[in-house]
Design a protein around this motif. Structure first.
Motif, PDB file in Angstrom:
ATOM      1  N   ALA A  65       0.825  -1.210   0.000  1.00 51.48           N
ATOM      2  CA  ALA A  65       0.000   0.000   0.000  1.00 51.48           C
ATOM      3  C   ALA A  65       0.859   1.259   0.000  1.00 51.48           C
ATOM      4  CB  ALA A  65      -0.924  -0.012   1.214  1.00 51.48           C
ATOM      5  N   VAL A  66       1.941   1.256   0.749  1.00 47.55           N
ATOM      6  CA  VAL A  66       2.823   2.426   0.795  1.00 47.55           C
ATOM      7  C   VAL A  66       3.545   2.625  -0.533  1.00 47.55           C
ATOM      8  CG1 VAL A  66       4.878   3.382   1.898  1.00 47.55           C
ATOM      9  CG2 VAL A  66       3.095   2.345   3.294  1.00 47.55           C
ATOM     10  N   LEU A  67       4.005   1.537  -1.153  1.00 51.68           N
ATOM     11  CA  LEU A  67       4.717   1.648  -2.434  1.00 51.68           C
ATOM     12  C   LEU A  67       3.819   2.231  -3.521  1.00 51.68           C
ATOM     13  CD1 LEU A  67       6.731  -1.703  -2.496  1.00 51.68           C
ATOM     14  CD2 LEU A  67       7.661   0.612  -2.288  1.00 51.68           C
ATOM     15  N   LEU A  68       2.559   1.830  -3.535  1.00 46.84           N
ATOM     16  CA  LEU A  68       1.649   2.339  -4.569  1.00 46.84           C
ATOM     17  C   LEU A  68       1.207   3.771  -4.300  1.00 46.84           C
ATOM     18  CD1 LEU A  68      -0.620  -0.757  -5.249  1.00 46.84           C
ATOM     19  CD2 LEU A  68       1.361   0.051  -6.534  1.00 46.84           C
ATOM     20  N   ALA A  69       1.458   4.274  -3.101  1.00 43.05           N
ATOM     21  CA  ALA A  69       1.103   5.661  -2.785  1.00 43.05           C
ATOM     22  C   ALA A  69       2.265   6.627  -2.987  1.00 43.05           C
ATOM     23  CB  ALA A  69       0.603   5.761  -1.341  1.00 43.05           C
ATOM     24  N   LEU A  70       3.432   6.130  -3.371  1.00 40.33           N
ATOM     25  CA  LEU A  70       4.580   7.008  -3.589  1.00 40.33           C
ATOM     26  C   LEU A  70       4.341   7.888  -4.818  1.00 40.33           C
ATOM     27  CD1 LEU A  70       7.567   4.582  -2.859  1.00 40.33           C
ATOM     28  CD2 LEU A  70       6.609   6.351  -1.360  1.00 40.33           C
ATOM     29  N   PRO A  71       4.974   9.067  -4.855  1.00 40.19           N
ATOM     30  CA  PRO A  71       4.755   9.976  -6.007  1.00 40.19           C
ATOM     31  C   PRO A  71       5.079   9.367  -7.360  1.00 40.19           C
ATOM     32  CG  PRO A  71       5.779  11.153  -4.180  1.00 40.19           C
ATOM     33  CD  PRO A  71       5.765   9.711  -3.783  1.00 40.19           C
TER      34      PRO A  71
END
Length: 281
Positions: A173-179
């Motif tokens: 989830a965090v990786l897909l929310a990166l810019p």
């Protein structure tokens, strides 16, 4: 020959890592389901052998065995379905589908919640075993025997899988929310380059100025007694013949005649007609 619009956009490393994590979690889920099914037979045999030496009701033993088998098979089927879903979502991420990204976030939320709950249940069973009333003490003993019937590695493996599941969903989830990932999913493909600026047309050569033609010659008035239609040569001022008074053309303004330097008289005026010197003498 390749064109800029035919070159695919470069996938950010965050998306690639997220898809790889989903694939790894799907593989781990499949292994976990198969391992649970393989360990079911030995667990049931150990449970029945341990329950035979107690005063537990055989009906309760059979009911608990059915519950164990149903729970294990259901958990395996659900785990395989989740693994297939994770594989499909990983493929959607690699294909740059926005719906797959949203679906991954939903699954990550549910998976994180399920992993935390499973870990809490395992820790709770070890810290505080199940206690029932005095009338159900036999059932409570059966649950204790069932816990001991599992392989010795079963509880640590389940705890590790639950913790890894929660951390894996959180990382995805965090990786897909990166810019970079956000730009790659929401950004548009670069527009096809249009034709370059057209070459400027050569400036027209200015036309040469017109060559001056022959100067126009003003018509020479004809005097009485002169040939009609004759014209004086260029640059020659026509003079009236002796004894002829020049008359102005109609509409012309009369001008004062110039004094004749050869005449003795100084009289001048528009009404004075000069006579030749022979007549004055």
């Amino acid at each position: 020959m390749s064109y800029p619009d035919q070159v695919p956009d470069r996938r950010p490393p965050a998306v690639t890592v997220a898809a790889a994590l989903l694939g790894l979690m799907a593989l781990a889920a499949g292994v976990y389901a198969v391992t649970g099914l393989l360990a079911l037979g030995g667990t049931v045999d150990r449970f029945r052998g341990a329950a035979a030496g107690t005063a537990a009701d055989p009906g309760d033993v059979d009911g608990l065995v059915r519950l164990l088998r149903l729970g294990t098979v259901g958990a395996a089927v659900l785990t395989v379905l989740v693994a297939l879903l994770l594989v499909g979502l990983a493929g959607g991420l690699l294909a740059r589908r926005r719906a797959a990204r949203v679906g991954v976030w939903v699954v990550c939320g549910l998976g994180l919640l399920a992993g935390v709950c499973a870990l809490a249940v395992l820790v709770g069973q070890r810290v505080r075993p199940l206690r029932l009333g005095s009338g159900d003490q036999g059932v409570a003993d059966l649950f204790t025997i069932l816990d001991d019937a599992y392989p010795s590695w079963w509880v640590p493996v389940n705890a590790g899988v639950s913790a890894a599941q929660a951390l894996g969903y959180l990382a995805v989830a965090v990786l897909l929310a990166l810019p970079p990932a956000n730009t790659w999913f929401t950004g548009r493909r670069p527009a096809r380059p249009g034709p370059g600026p057209a070459a400027p047309y050569p400036s027209p050569v200015p036309a040469p100025p017109p060559e001056p033609g022959p100067a126009a010659v003003a018509p020479v008035p004809s005097w009485p007694g002169s040939a009609s239609g004759s014209a004086a040569a260029p640059g020659v001022v026509p003079t009236a013949p002796p004894g002829v008074v020049p008359t102005a053309p109609p509409g012309a303004v009369p001008t004062e005649p110039r004094p004749d330097p050869g005449a003795g008289s100084t009289a001048s005026g528009p009404d004075v007609v000069r006579r030749p010197a022979e007549e004055q003498s």
